[in-house]
Design a protein around this motif. Sequence first.
Motif, PDB file in Angstrom:
ATOM      1  N   PHE A 134      49.777  35.219  39.977  1.00 43.52           N
ATOM      2  CA  PHE A 134      49.691  36.665  39.813  1.00 43.52           C
ATOM      3  C   PHE A 134      48.302  36.996  39.284  1.00 43.52           C
ATOM      4  N   THR A 135      47.656  38.017  39.880  1.00 44.93           N
ATOM      5  CA  THR A 135      46.279  38.355  39.529  1.00 44.93           C
ATOM      6  C   THR A 135      46.198  39.754  38.941  1.00 44.93           C
ATOM      7  N   GLU A 136      45.505  39.869  37.802  1.00 45.67           N
ATOM      8  CA  GLU A 136      45.194  41.143  37.174  1.00 45.67           C
ATOM      9  C   GLU A 136      43.678  41.297  37.265  1.00 45.67           C
ATOM     10  N   LYS A 137      43.206  42.349  37.916  1.00 41.68           N
ATOM     11  CA  LYS A 137      41.784  42.432  38.238  1.00 41.68           C
ATOM     12  C   LYS A 137      41.231  43.825  37.938  1.00 41.68           C
ATOM     13  N   ILE A 138      40.039  43.854  37.337  1.00 40.38           N
ATOM     14  CA  ILE A 138      39.269  45.075  37.163  1.00 40.38           C
ATOM     15  C   ILE A 138      38.151  45.017  38.193  1.00 40.38           C
ATOM     16  N   SER A 187      34.896  46.960  39.950  1.00 35.80           N
ATOM     17  CA  SER A 187      33.955  48.035  39.640  1.00 35.80           C
ATOM     18  C   SER A 187      32.942  48.310  40.742  1.00 35.80           C
ATOM     19  N   SER A 188      33.085  47.671  41.912  1.00 37.99           N
ATOM     20  CA  SER A 188      32.134  47.934  43.007  1.00 37.99           C
ATOM     21  C   SER A 188      32.849  47.875  44.356  1.00 37.99           C
ATOM     22  N   GLN A 189      32.275  48.548  45.322  1.00 39.86           N
ATOM     23  CA  GLN A 189      32.831  48.579  46.677  1.00 39.86           C
ATOM     24  C   GLN A 189      32.829  47.185  47.300  1.00 39.86           C
ATOM     25  N   ASP A 190      31.741  46.433  47.091  1.00 43.06           N
ATOM     26  CA  ASP A 190      31.657  45.078  47.652  1.00 43.06           C
ATOM     27  C   ASP A 190      32.772  44.186  47.117  1.00 43.06           C
ATOM     28  N   GLU A 191      32.977  44.235  45.815  1.00 50.28           N
ATOM     29  CA  GLU A 191      34.029  43.426  45.203  1.00 50.28           C
ATOM     30  C   GLU A 191      35.399  43.864  45.725  1.00 50.28           C
ATOM     31  N   PHE A 192      35.620  45.162  45.832  1.00 47.08           N
ATOM     32  CA  PHE A 192      36.887  45.695  46.333  1.00 47.08           C
ATOM     33  C   PHE A 192      37.174  45.189  47.743  1.00 47.08           C
ATOM     34  N   GLU A 193      36.155  45.211  48.591  1.00 49.27           N
ATOM     35  CA  GLU A 193      36.326  44.799  49.987  1.00 49.27           C
ATOM     36  C   GLU A 193      36.554  43.296  50.150  1.00 49.27           C
ATOM     37  N   LEU A 196      41.977  49.185  38.914  1.00 49.06           N
ATOM     38  CA  LEU A 196      42.776  48.144  38.265  1.00 49.06           C
ATOM     39  C   LEU A 196      43.775  47.676  39.316  1.00 49.06           C
ATOM     40  N   ALA A 197      43.685  46.406  39.689  1.00 47.93           N
ATOM     41  CA  ALA A 197      44.524  45.869  40.764  1.00 47.93           C
ATOM     42  C   ALA A 197      45.444  44.785  40.215  1.00 47.93           C
ATOM     43  N   LEU A 198      46.683  44.817  40.673  1.00 47.37           N
ATOM     44  CA  LEU A 198      47.677  43.797  40.363  1.00 47.37           C
ATOM     45  C   LEU A 198      48.117  43.209  41.695  1.00 47.37           C
ATOM     46  N   ILE A 199      47.943  41.892  41.847  1.00 47.13           N
ATOM     47  CA  ILE A 199      48.233  41.237  43.128  1.00 47.13           C
ATOM     48  C   ILE A 199      49.214  40.088  42.893  1.00 47.13           C
ATOM     49  N   TYR A 200      50.344  40.163  43.554  1.00 45.46           N
ATOM     50  CA  TYR A 200      51.391  39.143  43.486  1.00 45.46           C
ATOM     51  C   TYR A 200      51.085  38.073  44.544  1.00 45.46           C
ATOM     52  N   THR A 219      54.792  38.793  52.535  1.00 44.12           N
ATOM     53  CA  THR A 219      53.855  39.857  52.178  1.00 44.12           C
ATOM     54  C   THR A 219      53.093  39.454  50.926  1.00 44.12           C
ATOM     55  N   ILE A 220      52.057  40.219  50.622  1.00 43.85           N
ATOM     56  CA  ILE A 220      51.333  40.055  49.356  1.00 43.85           C
ATOM     57  C   ILE A 220      51.467  41.387  48.619  1.00 43.85           C
ATOM     58  N   PRO A 221      52.502  41.527  47.780  1.00 45.27           N
ATOM     59  CA  PRO A 221      52.713  42.774  47.062  1.00 45.27           C
ATOM     60  C   PRO A 221      51.540  43.070  46.120  1.00 45.27           C
ATOM     61  N   ASN A 222      51.214  44.351  46.000  1.00 44.32           N
ATOM     62  CA  ASN A 222      50.114  44.729  45.121  1.00 44.32           C
ATOM     63  C   ASN A 222      50.267  46.171  44.683  1.00 44.32           C
ATOM     64  N   THR A 223      49.575  46.503  43.618  1.00 45.05           N
ATOM     65  CA  THR A 223      49.479  47.875  43.128  1.00 45.05           C
ATOM     66  C   THR A 223      48.036  48.099  42.703  1.00 45.05           C
ATOM     67  N   ILE A 224      47.496  49.239  43.116  1.00 46.53           N
ATOM     68  CA  ILE A 224      46.118  49.594  42.782  1.00 46.53           C
ATOM     69  C   ILE A 224      46.134  50.972  42.128  1.00 46.53           C
TER      70      ILE A 224
END
Length: 147
Positions: free
Chosen positions: A45-49, A51-57, A83-87, A124-129
């Motif tokens: 499980f990933t908890e991620k901050i 802060s940039s478009q490149d990182e987001f993509e 703030l992204a949460l990725i299962y 699937t890869i459940p996530n919340t942003i």
Amino acid sequence: MKNIIIILISTLLISSCTVNNAQKDIPYQPARKYFVKNTYDNKDFTEKIISSQDEFERFFGAATTMGIDGKPTPIDFSKENVLALIYPKTNLEVKIIPVSLQENERNTVYSYKVVEGAPRGFMTIPNTIIIIQKPNSKKIIFHKIKE
């Protein structure tokens, strides 16, 4: 008179011992119409901050569809963070639910819960942003609420 003085002193002692941990709710916006890219291989499980478009993509792609609500939520990384949460990849029905985003004297705390359901016939890869305003210097802490 003696009882009044004792009550007054007791009240003063009790009120001086209380700690003021005032918490303030911070507004956020859920990001819609994004998916976790298959190239992102997360075993945990990933908890991620982010802060940039490149990182987001590197993590997410847009899931644009036709219609009024078909475009992904816009994100302006000059003013906002994610703030992204990725299962991890799973065949379970999983909901990642934001509970609160609050600020105290030292930190910003993002509380969420994860609800696992029944197996499904696909992976699937459940996530919340969520999208937040660029934070001040306070540290962002992720807090998983256990059921």
